[in-house]
Structure formats: structure tokens, C-alpha cells
Motif scaffolding. Structure first.
Motif, short mmCIF file in Angstrom:
data_model
loop_
_atom_site.label_atom_id
_atom_site.label_comp_id
_atom_site.label_asym_id
_atom_site.label_seq_id
_atom_site.Cartn_x
_atom_site.Cartn_y
_atom_site.Cartn_z
N ARG A 146 0.83 -1.21 0.00
CA ARG A 146 0.00 0.00 0.00
C ARG A 146 0.86 1.26 0.00
NH1 ARG A 146 -4.71 -1.83 -0.47
NH2 ARG A 146 -5.74 -3.32 0.86
N GLU A 147 1.99 1.23 0.70
CA GLU A 147 2.91 2.38 0.68
C GLU A 147 3.48 2.59 -0.72
OE1 GLU A 147 5.90 1.97 3.69
OE2 GLU A 147 4.46 2.29 5.32
N ALA A 148 3.77 1.50 -1.43
CA ALA A 148 4.37 1.60 -2.76
C ALA A 148 3.37 1.97 -3.85
CB ALA A 148 5.06 0.28 -3.12
N PHE A 149 2.13 1.43 -3.77
CA PHE A 149 1.17 1.59 -4.87
C PHE A 149 -0.08 2.36 -4.51
CE2 PHE A 149 3.67 -2.19 -5.81
CZ PHE A 149 4.14 -1.87 -7.09
N GLY A 150 -0.27 2.71 -3.26
CA GLY A 150 -1.45 3.46 -2.85
C GLY A 150 -2.56 2.54 -2.35
N PRO A 151 -3.57 3.14 -1.74
CA PRO A 151 -4.62 2.36 -1.09
C PRO A 151 -5.71 1.83 -2.02
CG PRO A 151 -5.02 4.67 -0.75
CD PRO A 151 -3.70 4.57 -1.47
N GLY A 186 -6.62 -3.82 -4.31
CA GLY A 186 -7.19 -4.79 -3.39
C GLY A 186 -6.50 -6.13 -3.49
N LEU A 187 -6.59 -6.89 -2.43
CA LEU A 187 -6.06 -8.24 -2.38
C LEU A 187 -7.21 -9.18 -2.03
CD1 LEU A 187 -3.66 -10.24 -2.31
CD2 LEU A 187 -3.41 -9.67 0.11
N LEU A 188 -7.49 -10.11 -2.93
CA LEU A 188 -8.56 -11.08 -2.71
C LEU A 188 -7.92 -12.45 -2.57
CD1 LEU A 188 -11.00 -9.87 -5.51
CD2 LEU A 188 -11.04 -9.26 -3.10
N THR A 189 -8.24 -13.15 -1.48
CA THR A 189 -7.69 -14.49 -1.26
C THR A 189 -8.81 -15.51 -1.11
OG1 THR A 189 -7.58 -14.16 1.12
CG2 THR A 189 -5.61 -13.59 -0.15
N GLU A 190 -8.47 -16.74 -1.47
CA GLU A 190 -9.46 -17.81 -1.39
C GLU A 190 -8.72 -19.13 -1.14
OE1 GLU A 190 -12.46 -20.14 -4.48
OE2 GLU A 190 -11.63 -18.20 -5.04
N ILE A 191 -9.27 -19.96 -0.26
CA ILE A 191 -8.77 -21.31 -0.10
C ILE A 191 -9.43 -22.14 -1.20
CG2 ILE A 191 -8.67 -23.36 1.36
CD1 ILE A 191 -8.79 -21.46 3.79
N ILE A 203 -4.48 -9.75 -7.06
CA ILE A 203 -4.29 -8.32 -6.82
C ILE A 203 -5.15 -7.60 -7.85
CG2 ILE A 203 -2.68 -6.38 -6.80
CD1 ILE A 203 -0.50 -8.39 -5.99
N VAL A 204 -6.00 -6.72 -7.36
CA VAL A 204 -6.98 -6.04 -8.21
C VAL A 204 -6.70 -4.55 -8.21
CG1 VAL A 204 -9.44 -5.68 -8.59
CG2 VAL A 204 -8.66 -7.83 -7.59
N SER A 205 -6.71 -3.96 -9.42
CA SER A 205 -6.46 -2.52 -9.57
C SER A 205 -7.65 -1.72 -9.07
CB SER A 205 -6.19 -2.18 -11.03
OG SER A 205 -7.41 -2.24 -11.77
N ALA A 256 -2.60 -9.43 -11.03
CA ALA A 256 -1.72 -10.52 -10.63
C ALA A 256 -2.57 -11.64 -10.07
CB ALA A 256 -0.70 -10.06 -9.61
N PHE A 257 -2.14 -12.86 -10.36
CA PHE A 257 -2.83 -14.06 -9.92
C PHE A 257 -1.78 -15.04 -9.43
CE2 PHE A 257 -6.25 -17.13 -10.11
CZ PHE A 257 -5.60 -18.34 -10.32
N VAL A 258 -1.92 -15.49 -8.20
CA VAL A 258 -0.94 -16.40 -7.62
C VAL A 258 -1.67 -17.58 -6.99
CG1 VAL A 258 0.87 -16.66 -5.88
CG2 VAL A 258 0.61 -14.48 -7.09
#
Length: 72
Positions: free
Chosen positions: A25-30, A33-38, A52-54, A61-63
């Protein structure tokens, strides 16, 4: 006890998720978003998905990460 942003797991230092999200958040701003799922979990393995959502809602990004429970 001061929060250093690191945790010791089995003798290794790991940066906490909270600290990594703060760095992002410091590098790219607030606005991002970060969405996680099991995706899968059983007695042997946990598979996680993270997006990671713009600010516009685009996935940038998708990991997928797999952790064998025997390694914990």
C-alpha cells in the motif's frame, strides 16, 4: 513486545502478511485490493489463490500457492 513485522517459524524469519500488505500500500497506494481464497484443503495440503486487483477492478496478478501440511 514491539511488532517488528516478522515472525519466527521453525528458526526462520518471515515477514507477516500485514507487513507485506502495508509495504504494498505504501508503494502503490490504497486503491488496490487483495482477494484471497482457499481453493483446496485436506489433511495433506492447502492450496490458496490470491488476486491483486487494480482500483478499476482489473486483475493484475494471480498467484496460486500450495503448502504441504507436513512442512508446517
Amino acid at each position: 513486545m514491539a511488532d517488528t513485522g516478522y515472525v519466527n517459524i521453525h528458526g526462520k524469519q518471515y515477514k507477516t502478511v500485514a507487513a507485506r500488505v502495508n509495504d504494498f500500500r505504501e508503494a502503490f497506494g490504497p486503491g488496490y485490493g487483495l482477494l484471497t481464497e482457499i481453493v483446496h484443503a485436506d489433511e495433506q495440503v492447502v492450496r490458496m489463490k490470491a488476486l491483486i486487483v487494480s482500483p478499476e477492478g482489473a486483475v493484475i496478478a494471480f498467484v496460486v500457492h500450495v503448502t504441504p501440511l507436513s512442512s508446517l
